[in-house]
Design a protein around this motif. Structure first.
Motif, PDB file in Angstrom:
ATOM      1  N   LEU A  20       0.824  -1.209   0.000  1.00 41.17           N
ATOM      2  CA  LEU A  20       0.000   0.000   0.000  1.00 41.17           C
ATOM      3  C   LEU A  20       0.862   1.265   0.000  1.00 41.17           C
ATOM      4  O   LEU A  20       0.540   2.245  -0.686  1.00 41.17           O
ATOM      5  CB  LEU A  20      -0.950   0.014   1.196  1.00 41.17           C
ATOM      6  CG  LEU A  20      -2.117  -0.958   1.112  1.00 41.17           C
ATOM      7  CD1 LEU A  20      -2.894  -0.974   2.430  1.00 41.17           C
ATOM      8  CD2 LEU A  20      -3.029  -0.604  -0.041  1.00 41.17           C
ATOM      9  N   ALA A  21       1.947   1.259   0.755  1.00 39.51           N
ATOM     10  CA  ALA A  21       2.843   2.414   0.786  1.00 39.51           C
ATOM     11  C   ALA A  21       3.465   2.636  -0.594  1.00 39.51           C
ATOM     12  O   ALA A  21       3.580   3.776  -1.055  1.00 39.51           O
ATOM     13  CB  ALA A  21       3.925   2.216   1.834  1.00 39.51           C
ATOM     14  N   GLU A  22       3.833   1.541  -1.247  1.00 39.39           N
ATOM     15  CA  GLU A  22       4.411   1.630  -2.582  1.00 39.39           C
ATOM     16  C   GLU A  22       3.385   2.200  -3.574  1.00 39.39           C
ATOM     17  O   GLU A  22       3.696   3.097  -4.357  1.00 39.39           O
ATOM     18  CB  GLU A  22       4.865   0.248  -3.028  1.00 39.39           C
ATOM     19  CG  GLU A  22       5.606   0.221  -4.326  1.00 39.39           C
ATOM     20  CD  GLU A  22       6.181  -1.147  -4.610  1.00 39.39           C
ATOM     21  OE1 GLU A  22       6.875  -1.259  -5.628  1.00 39.39           O
ATOM     22  OE2 GLU A  22       5.945  -2.099  -3.846  1.00 39.39           O
ATOM     23  N   TYR A  23       2.173   1.693  -3.515  1.00 38.67           N
ATOM     24  CA  TYR A  23       1.122   2.168  -4.411  1.00 38.67           C
ATOM     25  C   TYR A  23       0.829   3.658  -4.199  1.00 38.67           C
ATOM     26  O   TYR A  23       0.721   4.429  -5.158  1.00 38.67           O
ATOM     27  CB  TYR A  23      -0.155   1.345  -4.214  1.00 38.67           C
ATOM     28  CG  TYR A  23      -1.300   1.805  -5.061  1.00 38.67           C
ATOM     29  CD1 TYR A  23      -1.335   1.510  -6.425  1.00 38.67           C
ATOM     30  CD2 TYR A  23      -2.336   2.561  -4.523  1.00 38.67           C
ATOM     31  CE1 TYR A  23      -2.387   1.945  -7.219  1.00 38.67           C
ATOM     32  CE2 TYR A  23      -3.385   2.991  -5.308  1.00 38.67           C
ATOM     33  CZ  TYR A  23      -3.401   2.681  -6.654  1.00 38.67           C
ATOM     34  OH  TYR A  23      -4.432   3.133  -7.436  1.00 38.67           O
ATOM     35  N   LYS A  24       0.711   4.073  -2.949  1.00 36.35           N
ATOM     36  CA  LYS A  24       0.444   5.483  -2.652  1.00 36.35           C
ATOM     37  C   LYS A  24       1.575   6.375  -3.143  1.00 36.35           C
ATOM     38  O   LYS A  24       1.336   7.465  -3.660  1.00 36.35           O
ATOM     39  CB  LYS A  24       0.226   5.687  -1.157  1.00 36.35           C
ATOM     40  CG  LYS A  24      -1.079   5.146  -0.655  1.00 36.35           C
ATOM     41  CD  LYS A  24      -1.206   5.361   0.842  1.00 36.35           C
ATOM     42  CE  LYS A  24      -2.482   4.772   1.383  1.00 36.35           C
ATOM     43  NZ  LYS A  24      -2.596   4.926   2.844  1.00 36.35           N
ATOM     44  N   TYR A  25       2.802   5.916  -2.981  1.00 35.90           N
ATOM     45  CA  TYR A  25       3.957   6.693  -3.442  1.00 35.90           C
ATOM     46  C   TYR A  25       3.928   6.858  -4.961  1.00 35.90           C
ATOM     47  O   TYR A  25       4.084   7.961  -5.481  1.00 35.90           O
ATOM     48  CB  TYR A  25       5.243   6.014  -2.983  1.00 35.90           C
ATOM     49  CG  TYR A  25       6.508   6.635  -3.502  1.00 35.90           C
ATOM     50  CD1 TYR A  25       6.729   8.012  -3.435  1.00 35.90           C
ATOM     51  CD2 TYR A  25       7.513   5.850  -4.049  1.00 35.90           C
ATOM     52  CE1 TYR A  25       7.904   8.563  -3.903  1.00 35.90           C
ATOM     53  CE2 TYR A  25       8.689   6.397  -4.509  1.00 35.90           C
ATOM     54  CZ  TYR A  25       8.883   7.755  -4.443  1.00 35.90           C
ATOM     55  OH  TYR A  25      10.043   8.312  -4.909  1.00 35.90           O
ATOM     56  N   TYR A  26       3.710   5.770  -5.679  1.00 31.37           N
ATOM     57  CA  TYR A  26       3.654   5.836  -7.142  1.00 31.37           C
ATOM     58  C   TYR A  26       2.520   6.754  -7.605  1.00 31.37           C
ATOM     59  O   TYR A  26       2.688   7.556  -8.521  1.00 31.37           O
ATOM     60  CB  TYR A  26       3.479   4.450  -7.750  1.00 31.37           C
ATOM     61  CG  TYR A  26       4.636   3.509  -7.517  1.00 31.37           C
ATOM     62  CD1 TYR A  26       5.900   3.964  -7.169  1.00 31.37           C
ATOM     63  CD2 TYR A  26       4.463   2.139  -7.644  1.00 31.37           C
ATOM     64  CE1 TYR A  26       6.956   3.092  -6.957  1.00 31.37           C
ATOM     65  CE2 TYR A  26       5.506   1.261  -7.441  1.00 31.37           C
ATOM     66  CZ  TYR A  26       6.747   1.747  -7.100  1.00 31.37           C
ATOM     67  OH  TYR A  26       7.788   0.877  -6.891  1.00 31.37           O
ATOM     68  N   GLN A  27       1.366   6.628  -6.972  1.00 27.13           N
ATOM     69  CA  GLN A  27       0.230   7.453  -7.359  1.00 27.13           C
ATOM     70  C   GLN A  27       0.478   8.930  -7.042  1.00 27.13           C
ATOM     71  O   GLN A  27       0.033   9.799  -7.777  1.00 27.13           O
ATOM     72  CB  GLN A  27      -1.045   6.974  -6.665  1.00 27.13           C
ATOM     73  CG  GLN A  27      -1.569   5.662  -7.212  1.00 27.13           C
ATOM     74  CD  GLN A  27      -1.882   5.736  -8.692  1.00 27.13           C
ATOM     75  OE1 GLN A  27      -2.508   6.673  -9.167  1.00 27.13           O
ATOM     76  NE2 GLN A  27      -1.410   4.756  -9.438  1.00 27.13           N
ATOM     77  N   SER A  28       1.180   9.215  -5.950  1.00 27.94           N
ATOM     78  CA  SER A  28       1.460  10.616  -5.618  1.00 27.94           C
ATOM     79  C   SER A  28       2.394  11.238  -6.645  1.00 27.94           C
ATOM     80  O   SER A  28       2.223  12.398  -7.012  1.00 27.94           O
ATOM     81  CB  SER A  28       2.050  10.735  -4.210  1.00 27.94           C
ATOM     82  OG  SER A  28       3.356  10.214  -4.156  1.00 27.94           O
ATOM     83  N   VAL A  29       3.367  10.474  -7.101  1.00 31.79           N
ATOM     84  CA  VAL A  29       4.257  10.996  -8.144  1.00 31.79           C
ATOM     85  C   VAL A  29       3.456  11.235  -9.419  1.00 31.79           C
ATOM     86  O   VAL A  29       3.606  12.263 -10.073  1.00 31.79           O
ATOM     87  CB  VAL A  29       5.443  10.042  -8.409  1.00 31.79           C
ATOM     88  CG1 VAL A  29       6.239  10.486  -9.626  1.00 31.79           C
ATOM     89  CG2 VAL A  29       6.343   9.961  -7.190  1.00 31.79           C
ATOM     90  N   LYS A  30       2.582  10.316  -9.730  1.00 32.21           N
ATOM     91  CA  LYS A  30       1.779  10.420 -10.954  1.00 32.21           C
ATOM     92  C   LYS A  30       0.858  11.639 -10.919  1.00 32.21           C
ATOM     93  O   LYS A  30       0.733  12.350 -11.918  1.00 32.21           O
ATOM     94  CB  LYS A  30       0.949   9.152 -11.135  1.00 32.21           C
ATOM     95  CG  LYS A  30       0.173   9.089 -12.417  1.00 32.21           C
ATOM     96  CD  LYS A  30      -0.543   7.758 -12.522  1.00 32.21           C
ATOM     97  CE  LYS A  30      -1.318   7.628 -13.810  1.00 32.21           C
ATOM     98  NZ  LYS A  30      -1.980   6.317 -13.916  1.00 32.21           N
TER      99      LYS A  30
END
Length: 101
Positions: A20-30
């Motif tokens: 979940l932390a990885e997904y949130k990080y990727y989405q925040s960059v996007k």
């Protein structure tokens, strides 16, 4: 039997937290840094993690100054480290246990 269930439950929780932390990080960059996302090549699905750890991607991500993205990057690193430390700890304890018993 109980120990196996407890260890597996902890592993599952840490794995879910890390994912979940990885997904949130990727989405925040996007969403918050679309120019960086475009410079990364707007990766899709399984290519995203590869782009984030590549030398070019790492250099671009270090230049991000958005506080939200930086905080999520820190949480992502922390969650990943916690997961790795848990796996290594369980393996070391298991090796020592089975070596002497």
């Amino acid at each position: 039997m109980v120990i196996t269930i407890v260890l597996s439950a902890i592993l599952a929780v840490l794995m879910l937290r890390s994912g979940l932390a990885e997904y949130k990080y990727y989405q925040s960059v996007k969403t918050l840094e679309p120019d960086v996302w475009q410079q990364l090549g707007a990766p899709k699905f399984l290519k995203i993690p590869v782009v984030f750890v590549s030398p070019k991607g790492a250099k671009l991500l270090k230049n991000i100054r958005n506080e939200t993205v930086c905080a999520l990057a820190k949480k992502h690193r922390h969650a990943g480290l916690m997961f790795q430390l848990y796996v290594v700890s369980v393996l070391v304890v298991s090796i020592v246990y089975f070596k002497f018993y």
